[in-house]
Design an enzyme around this catalytic site. Structure first.
Site, PDB file in Angstrom:
ATOM      1  N   PHE A  44      14.295   1.883 -65.058  1.00 15.38           N
ATOM      2  CA  PHE A  44      14.261   0.421 -64.897  1.00 15.38           C
ATOM      3  C   PHE A  44      13.430   0.075 -63.676  1.00 15.38           C
ATOM      4  O   PHE A  44      13.684   0.569 -62.576  1.00 15.38           O
ATOM      5  CB  PHE A  44      15.679  -0.151 -64.748  1.00 15.38           C
ATOM      6  N   LYS A  98      16.528  -4.859 -52.849  1.00 11.84           N
ATOM      7  CA  LYS A  98      17.994  -4.848 -52.822  1.00 11.84           C
ATOM      8  C   LYS A  98      18.610  -4.740 -51.416  1.00 11.84           C
ATOM      9  O   LYS A  98      18.711  -5.728 -50.708  1.00 11.84           O
ATOM     10  CB  LYS A  98      18.514  -3.738 -53.727  1.00 11.84           C
ATOM     11  N   ASP A 127      10.259   4.484 -56.958  1.00 15.69           N
ATOM     12  CA  ASP A 127      10.954   3.192 -56.978  1.00 15.69           C
ATOM     13  C   ASP A 127      12.321   3.408 -56.340  1.00 15.69           C
ATOM     14  O   ASP A 127      13.239   3.938 -56.964  1.00 15.69           O
ATOM     15  CB  ASP A 127      11.076   2.699 -58.422  1.00 15.69           C
TER      16      ASP A 127
HETATM   17  N1  PLP Z   1      13.721  -1.142 -59.737  1.00 15.95           N
HETATM   18  C1  PLP Z   1      14.960  -0.650 -59.736  1.00 15.95           C
HETATM   19  C2  PLP Z   1      15.165   0.833 -59.610  1.00 15.95           C
HETATM   20  C3  PLP Z   1      16.065  -1.496 -59.857  1.00 15.95           C
HETATM   21  O1  PLP Z   1      17.314  -0.985 -59.873  1.00 15.95           O
HETATM   22  C4  PLP Z   1      15.853  -2.894 -59.975  1.00 15.95           C
HETATM   23  C5  PLP Z   1      16.987  -3.819 -60.141  1.00 15.95           C
HETATM   24  O2  PLP Z   1      18.052  -3.438 -60.553  1.00 15.95           O
HETATM   25  C6  PLP Z   1      14.535  -3.374 -59.956  1.00 15.95           C
HETATM   26  C7  PLP Z   1      13.498  -2.471 -59.833  1.00 15.95           C
HETATM   27  C8  PLP Z   1      14.258  -4.849 -60.064  1.00 15.95           C
HETATM   28  O3  PLP Z   1      14.617  -5.471 -58.875  1.00 15.95           O
HETATM   29  P1  PLP Z   1      14.856  -7.061 -58.820  1.00 15.95           P
HETATM   30  O4  PLP Z   1      16.026  -7.363 -59.684  1.00 15.95           O
HETATM   31  O5  PLP Z   1      15.071  -7.349 -57.360  1.00 15.95           O
HETATM   32  O6  PLP Z   1      13.612  -7.699 -59.305  1.00 15.95           O
END
Ligand code: PLP
Length: 388
Positions: free
Chosen positions: A133, A247, A218
């Site tokens: 994700f 986050k 990520d």
């Molecule tokens: N990347 C990862 C690994 C995530 O867990 C998330 C959100 O859960 C995101 C990207 C997306 O982040 P945002 O919701 O702040 O756009």
């Protein structure tokens, strides 16, 4: 009309109606609009690093908003410079930072860097992991390996090829000299807090080095102390070319960051990318307060207590516990995570039904040993209620 009914009428249906309306919080505790207290073991999805209303966060944000709330990128301000410097100091590797407002935006910046790198070197496609994700905007969604949320919005403007997560051989096969970048989470968060086999990130680093592809980590969910390290990749002894954060960095204020190491930090030319709100002074002040107050020693101590406590529970519905630090997935023997979430809330604890058979546990990093004990003590009965 109840707040829930009003929400349903006023909002697009993309979230459904959340089951609890929260009114305030303090430390690991939150209260709903009816005054009922809960211990928060989800922390706004691994965001509220310092818990709720931490005095240092309140002070930093209040002072900054009363001093200078916004400049846009037409003007620089000291909090953004201090924050970029602090992140680079913690990363211990020379790099350059771009600030965004969210995780998905941090990944958009990373993808644009990777596209630019690809165009420069004749590399045309990207590799990411199945079930990974990376966010909901079109670029980040193109990298997201969850068919259910991805496919209906395709086709996408970039060619992304997916490999099974944790399989170094499959990764090696997928990454040719035409691959521009590999995007990976050091542990997959939304997939159910799924760590890869030991050595996977190091293997990914080797594969990228051999083929000339960029490695993008990520760490939007895994960084800022969540795993007991500032950044999860540091535990693997691996440095990516590009790192994305969000986050937990702002402790509840919106901020994302994309860090490029070495040459990857200078890929953007003037005018290539930008954000009006990204790295605004208030979010930067919040992030500085977070970085000054996260105590990795405390995280490791309470994380070990949480894990040991959960692992000692012998319950037919609890198949196992996986994850790192204060970021765990309780794996269920049956797909009853929604029932666990509900039973936990009824017992006064907030957890998250992440996958049908996995419950996410990610309390604030300031959670106390007593709060851990309260949760671990209540969990068997929560499981029993959920199994009914
Ligand atoms: N990347 C990862 C690994 C995530 O867990 C998330 C959100 O859960 C995101 C990207 C997306 O982040 P945002 O919701 O702040 O756009």
């Amino acid at each position: 009309m109840s707040l829930y009914d009003r929400f349903e009428q006023a909002f697009m249906p993309n979230y459904g109606v959340p089951p609890i309306a929260l009114a305030r919080g303090e430390g690991t505790r939150v209260w709903d609009v009816d005054g009922r207290a809960y211990l928060d073991f989800i922390g706004g999805i691994a965001v509220t690093s310092l818990g709720h209303a931490h005095p240092a966060l309140v002070e930093a944000v209040s002072t900054q908003v009363a001093t200078l709330a916004h400049t846009s990128n037409l003007f620089l301000h000291e909090p953004e410079v201090l924050l970029a410097e602090k992140l680079l100091e913690l990363l211990k590797v020379p790099g350059r930072v771009f600030f965004a407002n969210s995780g998905t935006e941090a990944n958009e910046a990373a993808l644009k860097l990777a596209i630019k790198y690809g165009k420069r070197h004749g590399r045309t496609y990207f590799v990411a992991a199945e079930n990974g994700f990376h966010g909901r905007t079109i670029g980040a969604l193109a990298l997201t390996g969850k068919k259910a949320i991805r496919d209906q919005f395709g086709p996408f403007p970039v060619d992304v090829r997916f490999v099974p997560y944790g399989d170094a051989d499959a990764l090696k096969e997928a990454v040719t000299g035409e691959c521009a970048a590999v995007f990976l989470e050091p542990t997959q968060g939304e997939a159910g807090v799924v760590p890869p086999p030991d050595g996977y990130l190091a293997a990914a680093r080797e594969i990228c080095d051999a083929s000339g592809a960029l490695l993008v980590a990520d760490e939007i969910q895994s960084a800022i102390g969540r795993t007991g390290h500032w950044f999860a990749h540091q535990a693997d002894g691996v440095t990516p070319d590009i790192l994305t954060l969000a986050k937990g960095l702002g402790g509840g204020l919106p901020i994302g960051a994309c860090v490029g190491f070495g040459d990857a930090g200078t890929l953007f030319d003037k005018g290539d990318h930008g954000s009006t709100f990204g790295g605004n002074p208030v979010s930067c002040a919040a992030a500085l307060a977070v970085l000054a107050n996260v105590d990795l020693g405390h995280v490791r101590t309470v994380a070990a207590r949480l894990r040991e406590g959960l692992e000692a529970i012998g319950h037919p519905l609890l198949k196992g516990v996986r994850g790192r630090g204060l970021w765990l997935g309780a794996v269920l023997a049956e797909p009853r995570s929604a029932q666990v979430q509900k039973a936990a809330a009824d017992a006064g604890f907030l957890v998250n039904a992440l996958q049908p058979d996995a419950v996410r546990i990610a309390p604030p990093l300031v959670v106390t040993a007593q709060e851990i004990d309260a949760f671990v003590g209540a969990f068997p009965q929560i499981l029993t209620e959920a199994a009914k």
